[in-house]
Design an enzyme around this catalytic site. Structure first.
Site, PDB file in Angstrom:
ATOM      1  N   TYR A   1      10.156 -18.365   2.904  1.00 27.02           N
ATOM      2  CA  TYR A   1      10.649 -17.834   3.908  1.00 27.02           C
ATOM      3  C   TYR A   1       9.966 -18.537   5.265  1.00 27.02           C
ATOM      4  O   TYR A   1      10.622 -18.585   6.140  1.00 27.02           O
ATOM      5  CB  TYR A   1      10.070 -16.340   4.282  1.00 27.02           C
TER       6      TYR A   1
ATOM      7  N   ASP B   1      11.323 -11.949   0.384  1.00 25.15           N
ATOM      8  CA  ASP B   1      11.007 -13.107   0.992  1.00 25.15           C
ATOM      9  C   ASP B   1      11.724 -14.296   0.936  1.00 25.15           C
ATOM     10  O   ASP B   1      12.023 -15.276   1.894  1.00 25.15           O
ATOM     11  CB  ASP B   1       9.358 -13.364   0.946  1.00 25.15           C
TER      12      ASP B   1
ATOM     13  N   HIS C   1      10.414  -4.300  -2.123  1.00 26.07           N
ATOM     14  CA  HIS C   1       9.728  -5.762  -1.435  1.00 26.07           C
ATOM     15  C   HIS C   1      10.055  -7.037  -2.449  1.00 26.07           C
ATOM     16  O   HIS C   1      10.156  -7.889  -1.987  1.00 26.07           O
ATOM     17  CB  HIS C   1       8.449  -5.804  -0.911  1.00 26.07           C
ATOM     18  N   LYS C   2       9.324  -6.581  -3.665  1.00 29.71           N
ATOM     19  CA  LYS C   2       9.379  -7.688  -4.883  1.00 29.71           C
ATOM     20  C   LYS C   2       9.609  -6.692  -6.002  1.00 29.71           C
ATOM     21  O   LYS C   2       8.798  -5.655  -6.083  1.00 29.71           O
ATOM     22  CB  LYS C   2       8.092  -8.372  -4.550  1.00 29.71           C
TER      23      LYS C   2
ATOM     24  N   TYR D   1       5.838  -5.710  -6.828  1.00 28.54           N
ATOM     25  CA  TYR D   1       5.355  -4.461  -5.941  1.00 28.54           C
ATOM     26  C   TYR D   1       6.730  -3.256  -6.023  1.00 28.54           C
ATOM     27  O   TYR D   1       7.277  -2.840  -5.030  1.00 28.54           O
ATOM     28  CB  TYR D   1       5.619  -5.043  -4.500  1.00 28.54           C
TER      29      TYR D   1
ATOM     30  N   ASP E   1       8.278  -6.008   6.778  1.00 28.52           N
ATOM     31  CA  ASP E   1       8.685  -7.458   6.392  1.00 28.52           C
ATOM     32  C   ASP E   1      10.089  -7.642   5.798  1.00 28.52           C
ATOM     33  O   ASP E   1      10.816  -8.733   6.329  1.00 28.52           O
ATOM     34  CB  ASP E   1       7.791  -8.314   5.728  1.00 28.52           C
TER      35      ASP E   1
ATOM     36  N   ARG F   1       2.269  -8.129  13.262  1.00 27.51           N
ATOM     37  CA  ARG F   1       3.231  -8.852  12.685  1.00 27.51           C
ATOM     38  C   ARG F   1       4.200  -7.937  11.837  1.00 27.51           C
ATOM     39  O   ARG F   1       5.310  -8.515  11.820  1.00 27.51           O
ATOM     40  CB  ARG F   1       2.670 -10.120  11.744  1.00 27.51           C
TER      41      ARG F   1
ATOM     42  N   GLY G   1       6.416  -6.891  14.137  1.00 25.54           N
ATOM     43  CA  GLY G   1       7.256  -7.983  14.775  1.00 25.54           C
ATOM     44  C   GLY G   1       8.172  -8.168  13.756  1.00 25.54           C
ATOM     45  O   GLY G   1       9.375  -8.444  14.308  1.00 25.54           O
ATOM     46  N   TRP G   2       8.040  -8.389  12.430  1.00 26.53           N
ATOM     47  CA  TRP G   2       9.211  -8.519  11.702  1.00 26.53           C
ATOM     48  C   TRP G   2      10.291  -7.760  11.927  1.00 26.53           C
ATOM     49  O   TRP G   2      11.702  -8.008  11.853  1.00 26.53           O
ATOM     50  CB  TRP G   2       8.687  -8.556  10.002  1.00 26.53           C
TER      51      TRP G   2
END
Length: 412
Positions: free
Chosen positions: A73, A123, A167-168, A171, A178, A253, A256-257
Site C-alpha cells: 500500500y 492493504d 481488515h485481513k 485479523y 485504515d 494516522r 488520517g486514513w
C-alpha cells in the site's frame, strides 16, 4: 649574507601564500560542487518532495526502505501522488516512476508478484489505484487482469455479521480505520470504469457506503467526535474493550486514513446516491472534532486527545493526511471554507517544524510514526505506551505521500 636570508625568507613566504591561495581556491571549487542542487528550490513543495522520494528510492518497487520489490500500500500511496504531480506538471519523470513499479510487479499474464489473494488483506488493494490510472493510457492487458484480481478479492473479502470487511484474514471480525482508505477508493473507481451490469455496480456503491456507516456506528466516540483505531466484533482481542469491541485510543494516522478515504471516495460516488450526503455529514463531524484537538503549532499529536502528556509528540503523517482531507474537502465543497484556514495552518506547521531541506535541495519530512497496528505477533495492545513507543523516522511514505497531495491541494 643577511640580505640573502631576507630574500630567501620573503620568497618562501610568497610561495607558501601562493600555494595556500591555490589550495583554498581548489577547496572552494570542491565545496561548491558538493552542494549542487539535486532538487531545485524554486519548485512547488509537491514537486520538491516527489523528486526527493525518487532520489531516496530510485526503484519505486523498493519504496518504504525495503531490500526487495514488493506489492504494498505504501507504494500505491506515493505513486498515486506521483501521478497527480505528473498531471499538474507534465514532467515525464513522475509518470515513468509510477509505470516502472507496475512494470516490475505485474507479470505478462497479470499475476502480481508478492501478492497473495488468500491473505484477504485490504492493504494490498491500494496499489490498484496506480493500475486504474495506467491501463487506459497503456492498454496493457496485464494491468487489467491484475485489477480484476484485486476486485475479485473485494468480492470474496470476509465480513462481520453486519457486512463490514475484515481488515485481513488473519485479523478476523476486525474493522480498522485504515481499511477504508486502502480498499474503497479502488473498489468504487473500478466499479465505475469496468463493471457493466448496473445492478452489480449499484451493489458495490451500497457496499462502499456501508463500510463508512459501520465505522461510524462502531468506532465513533460521541464525547469527542473522534474515531477509535479498530473495532473487534468478537471482542476476543486483548486490545478490545469487552463491552464495545473498540481499541483504547484515537490514533492520529488511523484518523488520517479515514479522512482521506472520505474525500477520495466522494470523487467516484454518483451525485444521486443517497450515501453521498451521509459521507459528507461524517466528514463534517470529523472536521469539527479534529479542530478541537489541533495544537497551536498547527500540528496534531500522535495520540490525538492526549495533548502534551508525557511521551506524546506532534506527528507528521497524521498531520499531512488531515491537511489533505481539509484542503480537498473545502475545494470540492464538502466542508465550509473556514476549514481552509485550518489546512493552511497545518501545512505551515509542517514546513516550520517538521520539514528540513538538505544542502543539495533534498526535502525531508521528520517525526513520522513508522508503523502502528493492533494484535499480531509480537502483540500490539493499543495502549498509550504502545503508540508513543513505536519507532519514529524521517521520510516515511505514509507521510511523504499525503504531504505531496496536501501540497497540490493548497498549491504551495
Amino acid at each position: 649574507m643577511k640580505k640573502t636570508i631576507t630574500y630567501f625568507a620573503l620568497f618562501t613566504f610568497a610561495l607558501v601564500l601562493f600555494t595556500s591561495c591555490k589550495n583554498a581556491k581548489k577547496e572552494n571549487t570542491k565545496e561548491t560542487a558538493t552542494v549542487e542542487k539535486i532538487v531545485p528550490e524554486n519548485l512547488k513543495w509537491s514537486e520538491r518532495m516527489m523528486l526527493s522520494e525518487i532520489e531516496r528510492f530510485p526503484e519505486a518497487s523498493k519504496l518504504d526502505f525495503v531490500d526487495k520489490p514488493r506489492w504494498s500500500y505504501t507504494n500505491g500511496l506515493v505513486l498515486s501522488a506521483s501521478l497527480r504531480v505528473f498531471e499538474k506538471t507534465k514532467n515525464q519523470k513522475f509518470y515513468d516512476y509510477a509505470y516502472a513499479y507496475a512494470n516490475d510487479l505485474v507479470e505478462s499474464d497479470g499475476n502480481i508478484k508478492t501478492y497473495k489473494i488468500t491473505d484477504q488483506n485490504l492493504d494490498m488493494i491500494k496499489s490498484g489505484d496506480v493500475l486504474l490510472y495506467l491501463y487506459p493510457k497503456t492498454k496493457e492487458e496485464r494491468f487489467l487482469k491484475a485489477m480484476e484480481t484485486l476486485n475479485s478479492q473485494m468480492e470474496t473479502q470476509p465480513k462481520t455479521s453486519d457486512g463490514g470487511y475484515w481488515h485481513k484474514k488473519r485479523y478476523p471480525y476486525q474493522m480498522w480505520l485504515d481499511g477504508l482508505y486502502m480498499a474503497e477508493p479502488f473498489h468504487i473507481n473500478y466499479a465505475n470504469e469496468y463493471i457493466k451490469d448496473e445492478a452489480q455496480k449499484q451493489k458495490i456503491y451500497d457496499d462502499v457506503v456501508l463500510q463508512f456507516d459501520l465505522i461510524q456506528k462502531h468506532s465513533y466516540d460521541k464525547n469527542t467526535g473522534l474515531l477509535y483505531h479498530g473495532w473487534d466484533e468478537s471482542k476476543d482481542q486483548r486490545w478490545a474493550n469487552k463491552e464495545t469491541g473498540n481499541s483504547q485510543h484515537f490514533w492520529s494516522r488511523g484518523m488520517g486514513w479515514y479522512g482521506m478515504a472520505m474525500v477520495d471516495v466522494l470523487d467516484f460516488l454518483p451525485k444521486n446516491h443517497p450515501g453521498r450526503e451521509k459521507i459528507i455529514n461524517y466528514l463534517n463531524l470529523y472536521a469539527e472534532a479534529l479542530v478541537k484537538v489541533q495544537d497551536k503549532s498547527g500540528l496534531w499529536w500522535q495520540v490525538l486527545d492526549q495533548g502534551n502528556r508525557e511521551g506524546n509528540y506532534l506527528e507528521a503523517t497524521g498531520t499531512a493526511m488531515f491537511t489533505y482531507a481539509f484542503a480537498k474537502g473545502v475545494r470540492k465543497g464538502y466542508l465550509d471554507k473556514k476549514y481552509l484556514a485550518v489546512a493552511e495552518k497545518a501545512f505551515s506547521g509542517l514546513i516550520n517544524n517538521l520539514v528540513s531541506v538538505e544542502e543539495n535541495g533534498v526535502v525531508n519530512l521528520n517525526k513520522c510514526c513508522s508503523v502502528a497496528g493492533l494484535g499480531g505477533d509480537p502483540y500490539r495492545d493499543g495502549s498509550y505506551e504502545y503508540y508513543i513507543n513505536e519507532p519514529i523516522r524521517s521520510n516515511d511514505p505514509k507521510g511523504t505521500g499525503p504531504f505531496i497531495m496536501a501540497s497540490l491541494e493548497l498549491n504551495k
